[in-house]
Design an enzyme around this catalytic site. Structure first.
Site, PDB file in Angstrom:
ATOM      1  N   ASP A   1       0.709  -1.307   0.385  1.00  0.00           N
ATOM      2  CA  ASP A   1      -0.262  -0.474   0.081  1.00  0.00           C
ATOM      3  C   ASP A   1       0.381   1.754   0.438  1.00  0.00           C
ATOM      4  OD1 ASP A   1      -2.314  -1.698   0.195  1.00  0.00           O
ATOM      5  OD2 ASP A   1      -2.995  -1.215   1.848  1.00  0.00           O
TER       6      ASP A   1
ATOM      7  N   ARG B   1     -17.614 -11.487  -1.169  1.00  0.00           N
ATOM      8  CA  ARG B   1     -16.621 -11.036  -0.054  1.00  0.00           C
ATOM      9  C   ARG B   1     -16.137  -9.422  -0.079  1.00  0.00           C
ATOM     10  NH1 ARG B   1     -11.353  -9.668   1.071  1.00  0.00           N
ATOM     11  NH2 ARG B   1     -10.361  -9.907   3.428  1.00  0.00           N
TER      12      ARG B   1
HETATM   13  C1  LIG Z   1      -4.966   6.589  -1.705  1.00  0.00           C
HETATM   14  C2  LIG Z   1      -4.481   5.452  -2.161  1.00  0.00           C
HETATM   15  C3  LIG Z   1      -4.852   4.175  -2.047  1.00  0.00           C
HETATM   16  C4  LIG Z   1      -4.391   2.945  -3.964  1.00  0.00           C
HETATM   17  C5  LIG Z   1      -4.108   4.452  -4.015  1.00  0.00           C
HETATM   18  C6  LIG Z   1      -5.190   5.054  -4.125  1.00  0.00           C
HETATM   19  O1  LIG Z   1      -4.652   6.301  -4.211  1.00  0.00           O
HETATM   20  C7  LIG Z   1      -6.984   5.320  -4.708  1.00  0.00           C
HETATM   21  C8  LIG Z   1      -7.106   3.647  -4.619  1.00  0.00           C
HETATM   22  C9  LIG Z   1      -5.377   2.779  -3.914  1.00  0.00           C
HETATM   23  C10 LIG Z   1      -6.065   1.248  -4.121  1.00  0.00           C
HETATM   24  C11 LIG Z   1      -6.781   0.361  -3.920  1.00  0.00           C
HETATM   25  C12 LIG Z   1      -6.872  -1.113  -3.989  1.00  0.00           C
HETATM   26  C13 LIG Z   1      -5.631  -1.468  -4.415  1.00  0.00           C
HETATM   27  C14 LIG Z   1      -4.621  -0.193  -5.204  1.00  0.00           C
HETATM   28  C15 LIG Z   1      -3.096  -0.334  -5.105  1.00  0.00           C
HETATM   29  C16 LIG Z   1      -5.574  -0.010  -5.193  1.00  0.00           C
HETATM   30  O2  LIG Z   1      -4.321  -0.081  -7.009  1.00  0.00           O
HETATM   31  O3  LIG Z   1      -6.136   1.455  -5.590  1.00  0.00           O
HETATM   32  C17 LIG Z   1      -4.290   0.391  -4.088  1.00  0.00           C
HETATM   33  C18 LIG Z   1      -3.515   1.915  -4.012  1.00  0.00           C
HETATM   34  C19 LIG Z   1      -2.686   1.928  -3.043  1.00  0.00           C
HETATM   35  O4  LIG Z   1      -2.037   1.547  -2.038  1.00  0.00           O
HETATM   36  O5  LIG Z   1      -1.015   1.867  -4.166  1.00  0.00           O
HETATM   37  O1  LIG Z   2      -9.769  -7.058   0.289  1.00  0.00           O
HETATM   38  C1  LIG Z   2      -8.629  -6.539   1.744  1.00  0.00           C
HETATM   39  O2  LIG Z   2      -8.946  -7.465   2.106  1.00  0.00           O
HETATM   40  C2  LIG Z   2      -7.337  -6.429   0.871  1.00  0.00           C
HETATM   41  C3  LIG Z   2      -7.646  -4.909   0.184  1.00  0.00           C
HETATM   42  C4  LIG Z   2      -6.439  -3.938  -0.424  1.00  0.00           C
HETATM   43  O3  LIG Z   2      -5.478  -4.853  -0.222  1.00  0.00           O
HETATM   44  C5  LIG Z   2      -6.447  -3.151  -0.811  1.00  0.00           C
HETATM   45  O4  LIG Z   2      -7.381  -2.393  -0.794  1.00  0.00           O
HETATM   46  O5  LIG Z   2      -5.416  -1.996  -0.644  1.00  0.00           O
HETATM   47 FE   LIG Z   3      -3.746  -3.196  -0.242  1.00  0.00          FE
END
Ligand SMILES: C=C1C[C@]23C[C@@]1(O)CC[C@H]2[C@@]12CCC[C@@](C)(C(=O)O1)[C@H]2[C@@H]3C(=O)O
Ligand SMILES: O=C(O)CCC(=O)C(=O)O
Ligand SMILES: [Fe+2]
Length: 343
Positions: free
Chosen positions: A225, A289
């Site tokens: 993340d 889920r």
């Molecule tokens: C707050 C953020 C973390 C995230 C990128 C973003 O700007 C918005 C979406 C977030 C998310 C959620 C799903 C997994 C992830 C890897 C993605 O594709 O979008 C995370 C992003 C992150 O942690 O880089």
């Molecule tokens: O669905 C989950 O348990 C994890 C989701 C996740 O990794 C994310 O939103 O960055």
């Molecule tokens: Fe994540």
């Protein structure tokens, strides 16, 4: 809205990067078949998952720091987030994902715009195959997008999400203070913690629809993340796995009432790599889920510089850079971002 609003803004979203009408698909389309060998079930070598910590335990701080070093993730009870609020978030999110796909598409995240709205994970363009996923991201006020979904009935959704976000902010900042103290950083001297100016806060509602062929599909592909810390509410259905050196993919079994706390990239850099940004993924499941991830990152101009000491190492493993700069590097190099800034 903070630096995270800019994340992945230049990744090339193609027309196929939109969620399917999952309810109408009864066999897994080729576009969603992941043949990667990493898509195996958890190795089971490490049968126990990350630790479960009670924040009310007098020893909680030590246990949290230990978990940051060994896992980069832990589950937390005694966190003070009201069960009723957690349930309300679950039911508002169910209401959202139950909407007909045409309605959800009205709130589609705009390419190159802020991260808010409906869509596939922004990291999708880094992968050849598509994820079995639909998500809804809230950054700043939830009202504009919620009005597109429910023109006359958006207030309950917005109030619940705003209330949840404010409760999670207080808890997240409590955890951040504990971790900063262990890095010998005095939280009292961290301006953004006191003023909350320019913070990046994002709330991601994740839905993994029931999948006709879960072992060949992927819920969310492996990633770390882009946050300091992420607070995750999982539903009863399991699916989250974390990668542990020597053990492989380990399931984070949902615990009733617990939340899951992940360390993100910024704590990894700040701690000179001693606290691990946890690599995780979500496998597809036979039943739907939901999960809710709250991402917290410092302001874009905050300089992230590895802490140096006997415990954290005397030589910086990573370059010093601003949050905004790292977000740009992550958007370009994704999983290689940390090695790009490695000394
Ligand atoms: C707050 C953020 C973390 C995230 C990128 C973003 O700007 C918005 C979406 C977030 C998310 C959620 C799903 C997994 C992830 C890897 C993605 O594709 O979008 C995370 C992003 C992150 O942690 O880089
Ligand atoms: O669905 C989950 O348990 C994890 C989701 C996740 O990794 C994310 O939103 O960055
Ligand atoms: Fe994540």
């Amino acid at each position: 809205m903070g630096a995270l609003a800019e994340s992945y803004k230049d990744t090339l979203l193609e027309p196929q990067h939109i969620p399917l009408d999952y309810g109408s698909v009864h066999t897994l389309p080729d576009s969603h078949v992941w043949l990667d060998e990493s898509n195996e079930s958890p190795s089971g070598v490490h049968s126990t998952g990350p630790p479960l910590i009670d924040l009310a335990d007098p020893d909680a701080e030590r246990l949290i720091i230990q978990a940051c070093e060994t896992w980069g993730v832990f589950q937390l009870i005694g966190h003070g987030i009201p069960t009723k609020l957690m349930e309300a978030v679950q039911s508002e999110a169910e209401k959202l994902f139950d909407l007909p796909v045409d309605q959800k598409m009205k709130a589609l995240r705009s390419p190159g715009g802020s991260q808010s709205g409906y869509g596939l994970p922004p990291i999708s363009p880094f992968f050849e195959k598509l994820m079995w996923h639909e998500g809804y991201h809230i950054m700043g006020s939830p009202i504009d997008h919620a009005k597109l979904l429910w023109p006359n009935d958006y207030q309950g959704f917005c109030d619940t999400m705003v209330h949840y976000r404010s409760q999670l902010k207080a808890l997240t900042e409590q955890l951040i203070c504990i971790i900063l103290k262990s890095l010998n950083i005095n939280p009292e001297e961290v301006a953004w913690l006191k003023e909350s100016q320019g913070l990046s806060i994002g709330l991601q509602l994740n839905c993994y629809p029931a999948c006709p062929d879960p072992t060949r599909a992927m819920g969310i592909a492996p990633h770390t993340d882009t946050s300091l810390i992420t607070i995750l509410q999982q539903s009863k259905v399991s699916g989250l796995q974390v990668f542990k050196d020597g053990a492989g993919w380990v399931l984070v079994q949902p615990v009733l009432g617990a939340i899951t706390v992940n360390l993100g990239d910024f704590f990894h850099i700040l701690s000179n790599g001693v606290f691990t940004t946890v690599r995780h993924r979500v496998v597809a499941t036979q039943v739907r889920r939901l999960s809710f991830a709250y991402f917290y990152a410092p302001p874009g101009d905050f300089i992230v510089s590895p802490v140096l000491s006997k415990d954290f190492g005397e030589v910086p493993r990573y370059q010093t850079l601003s949050v905004k700069e790292f977000v740009g590097i992550k958007g370009k190099h994704f999983e290689k971002a940390l090695s790009v800034i490695q000394n």
